[in-house]
Design a protein around this motif. Structure first.
Motif, PDB file in Angstrom:
ATOM      1  N   UNK A  40       0.859  -1.180   0.000  1.00 17.92           N
ATOM      2  CA  UNK A  40       0.000   0.000   0.000  1.00 17.92           C
ATOM      3  C   UNK A  40       0.897   1.233   0.000  1.00 17.92           C
ATOM      4  N   UNK A  41       0.628   2.160  -0.909  1.00 16.94           N
ATOM      5  CA  UNK A  41       1.450   3.367  -1.042  1.00 16.94           C
ATOM      6  C   UNK A  41       0.559   4.596  -1.147  1.00 16.94           C
ATOM      7  N   UNK A 101      -6.645  -4.241   4.572  1.00 16.76           N
ATOM      8  CA  UNK A 101      -7.926  -3.591   4.822  1.00 16.76           C
ATOM      9  C   UNK A 101      -8.243  -3.535   6.319  1.00 16.76           C
ATOM     10  N   UNK A 102      -7.892  -4.579   7.059  1.00 18.80           N
ATOM     11  CA  UNK A 102      -8.152  -4.596   8.498  1.00 18.80           C
ATOM     12  C   UNK A 102      -7.322  -3.537   9.223  1.00 18.80           C
ATOM     13  N   UNK A 103      -6.110  -3.312   8.768  1.00 21.86           N
ATOM     14  CA  UNK A 103      -5.224  -2.359   9.447  1.00 21.86           C
ATOM     15  C   UNK A 103      -5.382  -0.919   8.971  1.00 21.86           C
ATOM     16  N   UNK A 143      -9.274   3.513   3.888  1.00 24.08           N
ATOM     17  CA  UNK A 143      -8.321   4.283   3.083  1.00 24.08           C
ATOM     18  C   UNK A 143      -8.021   3.634   1.744  1.00 24.08           C
ATOM     19  N   UNK A 144      -7.834   2.315   1.699  1.00 19.13           N
ATOM     20  CA  UNK A 144      -7.473   1.632   0.460  1.00 19.13           C
ATOM     21  C   UNK A 144      -8.625   0.821  -0.134  1.00 19.13           C
ATOM     22  N   UNK A 145      -9.852   1.114   0.247  1.00 22.10           N
ATOM     23  CA  UNK A 145     -11.016   0.409  -0.324  1.00 22.10           C
ATOM     24  C   UNK A 145     -11.567   1.209  -1.502  1.00 22.10           C
TER      25      UNK A 145
END
Length: 65
Positions: free
Chosen positions: A32-33, A56-58, A62-64
């Motif tokens: 993830x960037x 996604x859990x952490x 943001x990244x969805x």
């Protein structure tokens, strides 16, 4: 920095990262960037996660996308 849920070559079990998702032990790394500015401050974030479930859990929403 996050800790991997499963390290290749070691015995792994199902673990629950912070959040409410339970992730499998499947090792399928994702990176993830994020680069940009937030409220006038530069942001540079890059982290590798064991799989997309851990990411996604952490990171939450943001990244969805």
């Amino acid at each position: 920095m996050s800790r991997p849920l499963c390290v290749p070559g070691r015995r792994c079990g199902r673990q629950r990262p912070p959040g409410d998702e339970e992730c499998s032990i499947t090792y399928d790394p994702v990176v993830a960037t994020v680069q940009g500015f937030w409220q006038g401050h530069p942001i540079n974030f890059k982290r590798q996660y064991v799989n997309d479930c851990e990411m996604h859990a952490r990171t939450g929403a943001i990244f969805r996308f």
